[in-house]
Write an enzyme that holds these catalytic residues in place. Structure first.
Site, short mmCIF file in Angstrom:
data_model
loop_
_atom_site.label_atom_id
_atom_site.label_comp_id
_atom_site.label_asym_id
_atom_site.label_seq_id
_atom_site.Cartn_x
_atom_site.Cartn_y
_atom_site.Cartn_z
CG ASP A 292 -2.03 0.96 1.16
OD1 ASP A 292 -3.19 0.51 1.13
OD2 ASP A 292 -1.77 2.18 1.13
CG ASP B 90 -3.63 3.63 -2.90
OD1 ASP B 90 -4.49 2.85 -3.31
OD2 ASP B 90 -3.72 4.25 -1.83
CD GLU B 91 -5.80 -1.23 -1.73
OE1 GLU B 91 -5.56 -2.11 -0.88
OE2 GLU B 91 -6.79 -0.49 -1.69
#
Length: 352
Positions: A9, A107-108
DNA sequence: TCTGGGGTCCTCCTTCGG
DNA sequence: TCTGCCGAAGGAGGACCC
């Protein structure tokens, strides 16, 4: 060698991308969201840098409220194309390892790996990402996705408090010790509404949920969700990962207007424009529309959504726009409108 | 404070045809 | 011809996530 699930993350991803291309912003409170003009209404914060968060600025907060809390912050408009590109850099970096990378948004991602030392692998991920992209991340290690995802929260906490290395392991071995006393809201997939519902059944902690009677949960929340919540309390979850991107099932555009729409011709014009836009976009990607939904948000925030399946699927923007206008007839338009939205659902691609 | 935009999935209710 | 049952599909709404 054992199979591990790692959850990567990115730290304050959107703000970090902005700071990366404008290094002079480093250390300053940066707020990204809306048009970049913090005096305009009806915009919310997408991401705030850690410095901005220190002023109490949070994602989802109205940009004007953020401006009141910190007028000196740097306010930037959202730039999705830049985040797409930065995200691809990160995922490509992770793909240089012999692992399976399952992307879950900008973002992950989850990473599946065969290793005897997941901590070392996680540290290598962090080092490679910062070296190749200049962006930092935290890594949660788990024996399934549920635990890896939750582990990342602890990795972030330890990282920001300065007494950790941005890596945390959560497995069946320490699940009860770490999670038992925590509120059910801390679980991934339990929001405010479900927390309330579970509390009504006397289930307030993760331990309560783990010990709950599965049939009671199934009766209250349905067979699928009841079973899922019972498993969630015990930290059970998926261990399978795939690097095949998921086929999108729909696309939508919605727009909150700077001033409310009152006149019907204005409503129809805007709805038609949005329907044409979204259809042209998906047709350009080779998709075919089989269902159209229209969302209307009135000034009191009442937000009904109505939809219609097309008699036959289409790639004709005009037909989608006409359908959207016909769906509009189903609404009682007796109040000013602040938002209109159109969603198109696709004909599934044939399995190859 | 005045509350964005873009998604996915699940459940429940209704309708319809066999 | 009427009634009941059942499953599928359509549609509405809710919840969650980033």
């Amino acid at each position: 060698m054992s199979w591990w699930v790692l959850h990567v993350d990115m730290d304050q991803f959107i703000a970090a991308v902005e700071i990366r291309r404008r290094p002079e912003l480093r250390g300053l409170p940066v707020v990204v969201g809306g048009s970049g003009d913090p005096t305009l209404p009806r915009q919310v914060v997408a991401t705030a840098s850690y410095e901005a968060r220190a002023f109490g600025i949070r994602s989802g907060m109205p940009v004007r409220a953020a401006y009141k809390k910190c007028p000196d912050a740097v306010f930037l408009p959202s730039d999705p194309a830049a985040y797409d590109a930065a995200s691809a850099e990160v995922m490509d970096t992770l793909r240089t390892f012999p692992v399976v990378v399952e992307v879950w948004g900008w973002d992950e991602c989850f990473v599946g790996a065969e290793t005897d030392d997941p901590e070392t692998l996680a540290a290598e991920f962090r080092a490679a990402v910062v070296e190749r992209t200049g962006l930092t991340c935290c890594v949660g290690i788990g024996d399934n996705k549920t635990r890896a995802k939750l582990a990342t929260n602890f990795a972030k906490l330890s990282n920001t408090s300065g007494d950790g290395n941005g890596i945390y392991r959560l497995t069946a071995a320490n699940w009860r010790e770490v999670m038992d006393h925590r509120p059910v809201r801390d679980l991934w997939g339990i929001g405010a509404r479900m927390e309330h519902n579970l509390n009504e059944l006397g289930l307030t902690t993760v331990a309560d949920l783990a010990a709950a009677d599965v049939d009671t949960l199934k009766k209250r929340f349905g067979p699928n969700m009841g079973t899922w919540y019972a498993a969630l309390g015990r930290g059970l979850g998926d261990t399978q990962l795939t690097d095949v991107p998921r086929e999108p099932v729909s696309r939508s555009h919605e727009e909150t207007f700077p001033s409310d729409l009152v006149e019907r011709p204005d409503v129809e014009r805007e709805l038609r424009r949005i329907a044409l836009e979204v259809t042209r976009e998906v047709v350009a990607e080779g998709r075919t529309v089989q269902r159209v939904s229209v969302k209307v948000r009135f000034i009191n925030f009442y937000t009904p959504i109505k939809s219609r399946k097309l008699k036959s699927s289409t790639q004709d923007p005009e037909l989608v726009a006409t359908t959207a206008l016909s769906i509009l007839e189903k609404f009682t338009l007796n109040r000013p409108i602040r938002l209109l939205g159109v969603r198109v659902e696709f004909v599934p691609s044939p399995l190859i």
